[in-house]
Design a protein around this motif. Structure first.
Motif, PDB file in Angstrom:
ATOM      1  N   TYR A  82       0.999  -1.284   0.010  1.00 53.54           N
ATOM      2  CA  TYR A  82       0.027   0.105   0.126  1.00 53.54           C
ATOM      3  C   TYR A  82       0.776   1.479  -0.115  1.00 53.54           C
ATOM      4  N   TYR A 104       2.161   1.701  -3.526  1.00 54.74           N
ATOM      5  CA  TYR A 104       1.184   1.990  -4.230  1.00 54.74           C
ATOM      6  C   TYR A 104       0.907   3.408  -4.060  1.00 54.74           C
ATOM      7  N   ARG A 105       0.710   4.281  -2.868  1.00 53.77           N
ATOM      8  CA  ARG A 105       0.721   5.435  -2.518  1.00 53.77           C
ATOM      9  C   ARG A 105       1.797   6.202  -3.281  1.00 53.77           C
ATOM     10  N   ARG A 125       3.544   5.481  -5.666  1.00 59.40           N
ATOM     11  CA  ARG A 125       3.572   5.475  -7.332  1.00 59.40           C
ATOM     12  C   ARG A 125       2.286   6.345  -7.820  1.00 59.40           C
ATOM     13  N   VAL A 126       1.414   6.230  -7.009  1.00 61.41           N
ATOM     14  CA  VAL A 126       0.119   7.215  -7.396  1.00 61.41           C
ATOM     15  C   VAL A 126       0.581   8.892  -7.373  1.00 61.41           C
ATOM     16  N   ASP A 127       1.356   9.251  -6.132  1.00 60.63           N
ATOM     17  CA  ASP A 127       1.624  10.400  -6.393  1.00 60.63           C
ATOM     18  C   ASP A 127       2.856  10.776  -7.360  1.00 60.63           C
ATOM     19  N   ARG A 128       3.574   9.823  -7.500  1.00 66.05           N
ATOM     20  CA  ARG A 128       4.634   9.951  -8.754  1.00 66.05           C
ATOM     21  C   ARG A 128       3.706  10.358 -10.106  1.00 66.05           C
ATOM     22  N   ASP A 129       2.717   9.258 -10.066  1.00 64.01           N
ATOM     23  CA  ASP A 129       2.068   9.399 -11.346  1.00 64.01           C
ATOM     24  C   ASP A 129       1.282  10.759 -11.502  1.00 64.01           C
ATOM     25  N   ARG A 130       0.686  11.073 -10.410  1.00 64.18           N
ATOM     26  CA  ARG A 130      -0.094  12.333 -10.433  1.00 64.18           C
ATOM     27  C   ARG A 130       0.739  13.537 -10.763  1.00 64.18           C
TER      28      ARG A 130
END
Length: 245
Positions: A126, A129-130, A132-137
């Motif tokens: 998790y 995942y957070r 990766r999501v922040d980096r992708d955002r």
């Protein structure tokens, strides 16, 4: 009144007052009730039979009442009486009981360790995942901003040419400066000046010449400035390069 149990004799119990005992019942225990009350014997005429059974005056008459047909279950039990005693631990029982308990405890510990590892793995997944999501955002936001700024670069080129010819004055010049400042707040920065060392990763050479005034490849003319958004290159600078002789 006193109760005294007495074993009845089969020979003497044939005519006991207060009850009748048969041959089958003589073997069972009976309850005998004695009444030791003193009874005053009235005077008996002389004609009374001397052979009659009668107690003398002043003696204690024993009145025996035999109660038949009382069955005692304890009397029919053969053998010594049973006495309750606390249970004693049997040798070898404790290890036999402790063995399955120890196995169950080990199984529970193994299951707990497995669940703990699962929780740690899920927590790490998790967290990744957070991140990766922040980096992708952030990457998507930077790409969107870069797309918009890249569309405005031709306007900035026109402003640069107007500035070189001295046409960027008055209100038009003020608007141009405000636009440049607003785009700089989004991280847009220009590069490419005359005299900068040539960097093939940031400069696009469209002309090449030699010169004795330089000791390394140098940008001697900037035809179009380059722009970058943070560390991301939006457009390389178009320059003319001079190599040393």
């Amino acid at each position: 009144m006193t109760e005294k149990p007495r074993a009845a004799d089969p020979v003497e119990s044939g005519s006991t007052p207060g009850g009748s005992a048969t041959a089958g019942q003589s073997e069972q225990p009976r309850v005998v009730i004695r009444d030791n009350r003193r009874i005053s014997k009235p005077e008996v005429p002389a004609a009374t039979d001397a052979g009659a059974d009668s107690p003398a005056e002043g003696l204690v008459e024993d009145v025996e009442i035999v109660v038949d047909e009382i069955k005692v279950e304890a009397a029919s039990v053969d053998g010594p009486p049973v006495v309750d005693a606390p249970a004693q631990p049997v040798e070898g029982t404790a290890p036999a009981v402790a063995a399955p308990l120890g196995a169950e405890l080990e199984a529970l510990r193994a299951e707990l360790d497995e669940r703990t590892r699962d929780l740690q793995r899920v927590t790490a997944e998790y967290a990744n995942y957070r991140k990766r999501v922040d980096r992708d955002r952030s990457l998507v936001q930077e790409q969107a901003t870069g797309s918009v700024l890249a569309a405005l670069l031709p306007i900035l080129d026109d402003l640069d040419r107007a500035r070189e010819h001295g046409d960027l004055v008055g209100p038009f010049g003020t608007v141009a400066e405000q636009l440049t400042t607003a785009l700089g707040k989004f991280g847009l920065s220009a590069f490419g000046e005359q005299g900068d060392p040539f960097d093939p990763t940031r400069h696009e050479a469209v002309a090449h010449q030699t010169s004795a005034d330089v000791t390394e490849p140098t940008c001697v003319q900037v035809m179009r400035r380059g722009y970058q958004l943070g560390e991301r290159l939006l457009r390389p600078a178009m320059v003319a390069v001079a190599d040393p002789e």
